[in-house]
Design a protein around this motif. Structure first.
Motif, PDB file in Angstrom:
ATOM      1  N   UNK A  37      -1.519  13.386   8.661  1.00 21.43           N
ATOM      2  CA  UNK A  37      -0.147  12.931   8.785  1.00 21.43           C
ATOM      3  C   UNK A  37       0.338  12.471   7.409  1.00 21.43           C
ATOM      4  N   UNK A  38       1.635  12.267   7.281  1.00 26.43           N
ATOM      5  CA  UNK A  38       2.164  11.704   6.038  1.00 26.43           C
ATOM      6  C   UNK A  38       1.480  10.369   5.751  1.00 26.43           C
ATOM      7  N   UNK A  39       1.142  10.138   4.490  1.00 22.09           N
ATOM      8  CA  UNK A  39       0.321   8.980   4.131  1.00 22.09           C
ATOM      9  C   UNK A  39       1.130   7.936   3.382  1.00 22.09           C
ATOM     10  N   UNK A  40       1.445   6.847   4.071  1.00 23.79           N
ATOM     11  CA  UNK A  40       2.029   5.681   3.420  1.00 23.79           C
ATOM     12  C   UNK A  40       1.603   4.448   4.207  1.00 23.79           C
ATOM     13  N   UNK A  41       1.606   3.304   3.522  1.00 30.86           N
ATOM     14  CA  UNK A  41       1.133   2.062   4.135  1.00 30.86           C
ATOM     15  C   UNK A  41       1.923   0.897   3.546  1.00 30.86           C
ATOM     16  N   UNK A  42       2.329  -0.023   4.415  1.00 28.87           N
ATOM     17  CA  UNK A  42       3.160  -1.140   3.963  1.00 28.87           C
ATOM     18  C   UNK A  42       2.453  -2.475   4.171  1.00 28.87           C
ATOM     19  N   UNK A  43       2.712  -3.397   3.242  1.00 30.77           N
ATOM     20  CA  UNK A  43       2.260  -4.773   3.398  1.00 30.77           C
ATOM     21  C   UNK A  43       3.231  -5.687   2.658  1.00 30.77           C
ATOM     22  N   UNK A  44       3.153  -6.973   2.951  1.00 30.37           N
ATOM     23  CA  UNK A  44       4.063  -7.944   2.348  1.00 30.37           C
ATOM     24  C   UNK A  44       3.345  -8.772   1.291  1.00 30.37           C
ATOM     25  N   UNK A  45       4.055  -9.073   0.237  1.00 26.31           N
ATOM     26  CA  UNK A  45       3.658 -10.074  -0.746  1.00 26.31           C
ATOM     27  C   UNK A  45       4.782 -11.091  -0.759  1.00 26.31           C
ATOM     28  N   UNK A  46       4.597 -12.180   0.001  1.00 29.65           N
ATOM     29  CA  UNK A  46       5.703 -13.100   0.199  1.00 29.65           C
ATOM     30  C   UNK A  46       6.849 -12.382   0.878  1.00 29.65           C
ATOM     31  N   UNK A  47       8.030 -12.420   0.249  1.00 30.06           N
ATOM     32  CA  UNK A  47       9.196 -11.738   0.808  1.00 30.06           C
ATOM     33  C   UNK A  47       9.309 -10.286   0.350  1.00 30.06           C
ATOM     34  N   UNK A  48       8.501  -9.889  -0.626  1.00 30.34           N
ATOM     35  CA  UNK A  48       8.541  -8.513  -1.126  1.00 30.34           C
ATOM     36  C   UNK A  48       7.754  -7.584  -0.193  1.00 30.34           C
ATOM     37  N   UNK A  49       8.260  -6.373  -0.024  1.00 30.43           N
ATOM     38  CA  UNK A  49       7.576  -5.378   0.800  1.00 30.43           C
ATOM     39  C   UNK A  49       7.060  -4.260  -0.104  1.00 30.43           C
ATOM     40  N   UNK A  50       5.754  -4.036  -0.043  1.00 35.93           N
ATOM     41  CA  UNK A  50       5.108  -3.004  -0.852  1.00 35.93           C
ATOM     42  C   UNK A  50       4.791  -1.814   0.043  1.00 35.93           C
ATOM     43  N   UNK A  51       5.210  -0.628  -0.379  1.00 37.99           N
ATOM     44  CA  UNK A  51       4.843   0.603   0.315  1.00 37.99           C
ATOM     45  C   UNK A  51       3.963   1.424  -0.622  1.00 37.99           C
ATOM     46  N   UNK A 308      -5.626  -1.268  -1.451  1.00 33.95           N
ATOM     47  CA  UNK A 308      -5.529  -2.726  -1.519  1.00 33.95           C
ATOM     48  C   UNK A 308      -6.897  -3.326  -1.219  1.00 33.95           C
ATOM     49  N   UNK A 309      -7.350  -4.252  -2.064  1.00 38.53           N
ATOM     50  CA  UNK A 309      -8.719  -4.766  -1.919  1.00 38.53           C
ATOM     51  C   UNK A 309      -8.834  -6.165  -2.503  1.00 38.53           C
ATOM     52  N   UNK A 325      -6.812  -3.015   7.509  1.00 36.91           N
ATOM     53  CA  UNK A 325      -5.556  -2.353   7.883  1.00 36.91           C
ATOM     54  C   UNK A 325      -4.805  -3.236   8.862  1.00 36.91           C
ATOM     55  N   UNK A 326      -3.513  -3.425   8.621  1.00 34.03           N
ATOM     56  CA  UNK A 326      -2.691  -4.228   9.514  1.00 34.03           C
ATOM     57  C   UNK A 326      -1.688  -3.315  10.227  1.00 34.03           C
ATOM     58  N   UNK A 327      -1.724  -3.269  11.545  1.00 32.95           N
ATOM     59  CA  UNK A 327      -0.806  -2.384  12.266  1.00 32.95           C
ATOM     60  C   UNK A 327       0.639  -2.857  12.247  1.00 32.95           C
ATOM     61  N   UNK A 328       0.848  -4.125  11.896  1.00 34.32           N
ATOM     62  CA  UNK A 328       2.202  -4.652  11.744  1.00 34.32           C
ATOM     63  C   UNK A 328       2.325  -5.265  10.364  1.00 34.32           C
ATOM     64  N   UNK A 329       3.545  -5.313   9.850  1.00 36.82           N
ATOM     65  CA  UNK A 329       3.769  -5.855   8.506  1.00 36.82           C
ATOM     66  C   UNK A 329       3.931  -7.370   8.584  1.00 36.82           C
TER      67      UNK A 329
END
Length: 329
Positions: A37-51, A308-309, A325-329
């Motif tokens: 599938x298309x490969x992307x993953x999101x997580x938060x750093x404070x209020x910033x969203x990293x994809x 991310x590590x 891996x987090x299924x929700x942001x």
């Protein structure tokens, strides 16, 4: 009921006998997909969203000189310790899109569309995966480049050599820009790889971007909450970043190491792609000591996706621990 050795052996015997038992014909519910599938993953750093957006991965035979100061048998042993096959290397590529709340920022751009065609889709996936992630390249405000290797800059241009991010300001390290745009340095370049890098950088930045870039200095913000950090050795102007928001931080290491199973575990190993391997080792140890001591998250461009590590000291090297891996942001 507790699982005993007798139960385990009985289960193993049943599994061994299973192929001898008659069964109904298998019916495939659907054809084999044959692709990810298309490969992307999101997580938060404070209020910033990293994809994290995968640009794909390349696999090639492990040569004698991939690690300059270690024997091939030693490198194979490190690969086997990480449960990876001998005699070949797979390198991942992971550009970022960071939504700071006020700006939409791309950090490095992948191998580009020409590589997508020549690799039959193995690399150069950044543009298509970014679209799959719902990000419009026309909406990008800033593109930040860490250093001038093709897997970081080629995606600045489309397949027909137009601007991939037409409305974005392109920020480049001042030291890196000075080095690669210096005609004297280019005239002194030797070896196919270095000559090719100068030629490619002139193609991208002179012909493609018409030198419309903004050089930036270390120790200053290149985007809201994103501090540029000198991390030289891989190239003369190689740059990493600390992204901060509230109490959260992540160290975006760019190419401080290549594959972590080799170069985090063995920080004294010298990569063939490092322009100044000795300086790259000094930088690697300094940066990784800091990350481990401060318990920072690290985002690695060449770490296995999504890259991310955390790091901890482990003997003479470092152990990298992938973030769950987090299924929700």
């Amino acid at each position: 009921m507790a699982l005993t050795r007798r139960h385990a052996l009985a289960g193993a015997a049943a599994l061994a006998a299973a192929p001898l038992m008659p069964g109904l014909p298998a019916k495939a519910a659907a054809p084999i997909a044959g692709k990810q599938n298309a490969s992307f993953y999101r997580y938060k750093v404070g209020d910033a969203e990293v994809t994290v957006i995968s640009d794909g991965a390349t696999t090639f035979p492990l040569g004698d000189s991939f690690v300059l100061n270690a024997k091939k048998d030693e490198v194979n042993a490190a690969l086997e310790k990480a449960f990876r096959p001998r005699d070949k290397m797979t390198i991942n590529f992971g550009p970022l899109v960071i939504n700071t709340g006020g700006k939409l920022v791309v950090v490095d751009t992948g191998n580009g569309p020409a590589a997508f065609a020549s690799s039959k889709g193995a690399v150069g996936q950044f543009a298509s995966n970014m679209t799959a992630a719902g990000i419009d390249p026309k909406a990008i405000d800033v593109v930040v480049i860490s250093h001038f290797h093709g897997d970081h800059v080629n995606g600045l241009l489309t397949a027909d050599n137009q601007l991939a991010f037409p409305n974005a300001e392109v920020l480049v390290p001042a030291v890196e820009w000075k080095y690669w745009m210096d005609d004297g340095e280019m005239s002194r370049a030797s070896g196919d790889r270095m000559v090719g890098l100068f030629k490619n950088n002139r193609r991208v930045f002179e012909t493609g971007l018409n030198k419309k870039v903004t050089p930036y200095e270390w120790g200053k913000e290149v985007a809201p909450g994103m501090l540029a950090v000198e991390s030289i050795g891989h190239t003369p102007g190689h740059t990493s970043y600390v992204l901060s928001s509230g109490a959260d931080k992540v160290f975006i290491q760019s190419d401080v190491t290549n594959d972590p199973d080799l170069f985090a575990r063995n920080p004294g190993w010298h990569l063939m792609f490092d322009q100044d391997p000795a300086q790259a080792e000094i930088t690697r140890r300094k940066v990784y000591d800091m990350i481990a001591a401060e318990k920072l998250s690290v985002q690695g461009f060449h770490y296995p996706f999504p890259g991310l590590a955390h790091l901890e000291k482990d003997g003479s090297g470092y152990r990298w621990i992938p973030a769950p891996w987090k299924p929700v942001i």
